[in-house]
Design a protein around this motif. Structure first.
Motif, short mmCIF file in Angstrom:
data_model
loop_
_atom_site.label_atom_id
_atom_site.label_comp_id
_atom_site.label_asym_id
_atom_site.label_seq_id
_atom_site.Cartn_x
_atom_site.Cartn_y
_atom_site.Cartn_z
N GLY A 125 8.43 39.41 -14.12
CA GLY A 125 7.93 40.28 -15.18
C GLY A 125 8.45 39.89 -16.54
N HIS A 126 9.53 39.12 -16.60
CA HIS A 126 10.10 38.67 -17.86
C HIS A 126 9.33 37.52 -18.48
N VAL A 127 8.45 36.90 -17.73
CA VAL A 127 7.74 35.71 -18.21
C VAL A 127 6.72 36.12 -19.27
N LYS A 128 6.91 35.60 -20.46
CA LYS A 128 5.95 35.82 -21.55
C LYS A 128 5.27 34.52 -21.94
N ASN A 129 5.98 33.41 -21.77
CA ASN A 129 5.44 32.10 -22.08
C ASN A 129 5.14 31.39 -20.76
N ALA A 154 12.35 29.04 -18.78
CA ALA A 154 13.04 29.28 -20.05
C ALA A 154 12.77 30.69 -20.54
N SER A 155 11.56 31.17 -20.34
CA SER A 155 11.21 32.52 -20.75
C SER A 155 12.00 33.56 -19.96
N MET A 156 12.14 33.35 -18.65
CA MET A 156 12.92 34.27 -17.82
C MET A 156 14.38 34.29 -18.24
N ILE A 157 14.94 33.12 -18.49
CA ILE A 157 16.36 33.03 -18.86
C ILE A 157 16.60 33.70 -20.20
N GLU A 158 15.73 33.46 -21.14
CA GLU A 158 15.88 34.05 -22.47
C GLU A 158 15.85 35.57 -22.40
N ARG A 159 14.91 36.10 -21.67
CA ARG A 159 14.79 37.55 -21.56
C ARG A 159 15.96 38.14 -20.79
N TYR A 160 16.43 37.45 -19.73
CA TYR A 160 17.57 37.92 -18.95
C TYR A 160 18.82 37.98 -19.81
#
Length: 76
Positions: A47-51, A57-63
């Motif tokens: 659910g964190h994936v925006k890109n 990278a998107s998951m890690i950034e949001r986490y």
């Protein structure tokens, strides 16, 4: 077992019971190897994936952002 019972006896449920008994003997109770919690957490991370071009990278950034906000809110 195949000698004693006809082939029609071995439907999917009987086969499942035979394999589950063997699996419990080999691995122990189900709760020791239950994967549901990992799958549930993967749903949160997906659910964190925006890109969608770079999903990891998107998951890690949001986490990291969520962990930072949680840490700051606990300190205050």
């Amino acid at each position: 077992m195949e000698i004693s019972f006809p082939p029609s006896f071995f439907d999917i449920m009987v086969n499942l019971v035979v394999h589950l008994v063997r699996e419990v003997r080999l691995c122990g109770p189900v709760y020791l190897r239950w994967i549901y919690l990992v799958e549930q957490y993967m749903k949160i991370l997906k659910g964190h994936v925006k890109n969608h071009y770079r999903p990891k990278a998107s998951m890690i950034e949001r986490y990291i952002a969520e962990e930072s906000i949680e840490f700051c809110s606990e300190c205050m």
